[in-house]
Write a protein that holds these residues in place. Structure first.
Motif, PDB file in Angstrom:
ATOM      1  N   GLN A 321     -25.684  -2.362 -69.892  1.00 48.32           N
ATOM      2  CA  GLN A 321     -24.266  -2.041 -69.745  1.00 48.32           C
ATOM      3  C   GLN A 321     -23.728  -2.742 -68.515  1.00 48.32           C
ATOM      4  N   TYR A 322     -22.531  -3.297 -68.636  1.00 49.92           N
ATOM      5  CA  TYR A 322     -21.918  -3.927 -67.479  1.00 49.92           C
ATOM      6  C   TYR A 322     -21.490  -2.845 -66.489  1.00 49.92           C
ATOM      7  N   TRP A 323     -21.435  -3.219 -65.223  1.00 53.07           N
ATOM      8  CA  TRP A 323     -21.100  -2.289 -64.138  1.00 53.07           C
ATOM      9  C   TRP A 323     -19.845  -1.471 -64.442  1.00 53.07           C
ATOM     10  N   GLN A 324     -18.801  -2.134 -64.913  1.00 48.69           N
ATOM     11  CA  GLN A 324     -17.536  -1.447 -65.158  1.00 48.69           C
ATOM     12  C   GLN A 324     -17.637  -0.416 -66.275  1.00 48.69           C
ATOM     13  N   ASP A 325     -18.652  -0.544 -67.127  1.00 54.06           N
ATOM     14  CA  ASP A 325     -18.807   0.388 -68.238  1.00 54.06           C
ATOM     15  C   ASP A 325     -19.685   1.591 -67.886  1.00 54.06           C
ATOM     16  N   ASP A 328     -18.497   6.990 -63.934  1.00 57.00           N
ATOM     17  CA  ASP A 328     -18.045   7.030 -62.545  1.00 57.00           C
ATOM     18  C   ASP A 328     -19.053   7.691 -61.610  1.00 57.00           C
ATOM     19  N   ILE A 333     -23.439   3.499 -58.566  1.00 56.71           N
ATOM     20  CA  ILE A 333     -22.078   3.394 -58.050  1.00 56.71           C
ATOM     21  C   ILE A 333     -21.830   4.359 -56.893  1.00 56.71           C
ATOM     22  N   ALA A 340     -16.315   1.141 -55.359  1.00 55.27           N
ATOM     23  CA  ALA A 340     -15.254   1.136 -56.362  1.00 55.27           C
ATOM     24  C   ALA A 340     -15.283  -0.156 -57.166  1.00 55.27           C
ATOM     25  N   ALA A 341     -15.778  -1.222 -56.546  1.00 57.33           N
ATOM     26  CA  ALA A 341     -15.873  -2.519 -57.227  1.00 57.33           C
ATOM     27  C   ALA A 341     -17.016  -3.303 -56.609  1.00 57.33           C
ATOM     28  N   GLN A 351     -22.218  -9.702 -60.091  1.00 58.06           N
ATOM     29  CA  GLN A 351     -22.122  -8.967 -61.346  1.00 58.06           C
ATOM     30  C   GLN A 351     -23.447  -8.253 -61.606  1.00 58.06           C
ATOM     31  N   TRP A 353     -25.611  -5.616 -64.404  1.00 60.18           N
ATOM     32  CA  TRP A 353     -25.789  -4.908 -65.664  1.00 60.18           C
ATOM     33  C   TRP A 353     -26.981  -3.967 -65.509  1.00 60.18           C
TER      34      TRP A 353
END
Length: 407
Positions: A321-325, A328, A333, A340-341, A351, A353
């Motif tokens: 899974q990509y970080w953004q997916d 929270d 994270i 947050a990013a 990047q 995963w």
């Protein structure tokens, strides 16, 4: 400096004296009653703290005492300053002013190369048969010793000295932080302090010496080792709950070595792609048993990255899974540092995963964990990269800890 980890107390049940009316007291029963409380104290200390020096116990050079034989009047004499240390079992080591604290190094010089001498102090059990005293009180003693191997768990290092062939003439260090041969080295003394929750260990795969590209690949591996060591050094400073083992393990997958001792296995994308079937299976078993595999795509080769991703999916049976997916509250994270990013390092975005026991990273994350001669990296970027690296280490440790608890 290599961080030393100490074992937890043994899991032996406690037994204490059964008290009842009319109990006759004798030496054995009195000793049994007091040993119970001593052991409870030792287990309590060993559970929450780690051994080391509490105060004092400095080491200084002295002239040979006038009363010693002429053959021993040389520049090998030391004196230990009064002080207190605590060993791994919680036994206090008290070096007082009244006791003779002069010491002469006896180790012979090596025929070639250099030899490191460790000056250590340890606790002496006053009840040992060779230390019987004819008095109502029994003093708890200490022992000063020198050895040519690193201290064991029950010894506390006071200093070390590197010697070479020829005569030994001890000196104070010209540069306190960079002592030379025959100079006192006090950099590796450990202070007594709270025990970290865990010591995180990292390994990487050894390069094959039969490979025709061995030299260039070994240079890349050495750079990775250096970066990982920088990261492990930062752990106890930025997140004292954990401690990083700065000595990076070098393992071989053919034949498979014991990977179970490590929380994280570091691989480059090239190393993953070049693994054979047996090695792939060893890596697969490692992550299934709770280990974390960090795959660092340092090649900047899109085709190699695609091949590595396919191996992760088909051979390691892991969906990334990509970080953004990620959710929270995913530990990568949020624990222990909140992101947050993902950062941008050296003008290139990092990047990440993740899936199960695999993390795939692109960008200059590992290069920013410490000093890098090939890149100019801002100090803030180094700190950010280290904090993100600690999140990865924390995730690896936590995952392995839970896996061990259910096995």
């Amino acid at each position: 400096m290599v961080h030393q980890s100490f074992p937890p107390p043994p899991t032996h049940p406690f037994k204490r004296l059964r008290i009842y009316d009319g109990l006759m007291m004798n030496a054995r029963r009195w000793s049994l009653a007091h040993d119970y409380f001593r052991r409870r104290q030792n287990v309590h200390y060993q559970s929450l703290n780690q051994p080391g020096i509490v105060c004092g116990l400095g080491v200084k050079l002295i002239d040979a005492p006038a009363e010693v034989a002429a053959q021993f009047r040389d520049r090998r004499w030391l004196e230990i300053q009064p002080g207190i240390a605590i060993d791994v079992e919680g036994n206090p080591i008290v070096v007082d002013e009244e006791t003779n604290r002069q010491y002469r190094l006896r180790t012979e010089t090596p025929l070639t190369g250099t030899l490191t001498i460790y000056l250590v102090v340890s606790y002496l059990d006053p009840y040992s048969p060779d230390r019987q005293e004819n008095s109502e009180e029994i003093r708890e003693w200490f022992r000063l010793d020198e050895k040519t191997s690193p201290p064991n768990d029950k010894e506390v290092e006071l200093c070390r000295i590197k010697i070479q062939p020829g005569s030994v003439e001890l000196e104070h260090p010209t540069d306190l932080l960079f002592p030379e041969v025959n100079e006192l080295d006090l950099r590796y003394r450990m202070q007594a302090k709270a025990r970290p929750e865990a010591v995180v260990r990292v390994a990487q795969i050894k390069e094959s010496e039969t490979d025709e590209w061995y030299e260039s690949r070994q240079n890349m591996s050495d750079r990775a080792t250096k970066s990982l060591s920088y990261l492990m050094q930062s752990v106890s400073v930025l997140y004292p709950v954990l401690q990083g083992q700065t000595q990076i393990g070098q393992v071989s997958l053919q034949p498979p070595e014991d990977l179970a001792a490590y929380d994280l296995l570091y691989l480059t994308d090239r190393q993953l792609v070049e693994l054979n079937e047996e090695e792939i299976y060893a890596v697969y078993q490692y992550q299934k048993n709770g280990g974390l595999i960090l795959i660092d795509a340092v090649s900047n080769d899109d085709l190699l990255l695609k091949t590595a991703t396919e191996i992760i999916f088909h051979e390691l049976e892991t969906n990334l899974q990509y970080w953004q997916d990620l959710s929270d509250n995913h530990p990568l994270i949020t624990q222990p540092f909140l992101f947050a990013a993902l950062p941008i390092i050296n003008q290139a975005p990092v990047q990440i995963w993740n899936g199960g026991g695999v993390i795939l990273v692109t960008g200059y994350l590992s290069a920013a964990w410490g000093l890098n001669e090939q890149l100019y990296i801002d100090r803030n970027d180094i700190r950010t990269a280290q904090e993100l690296g600690i999140n990865i280490l924390h995730f690896a440790w936590r995952r392995r800890q839970i896996a061990q608890l259910i096995q």
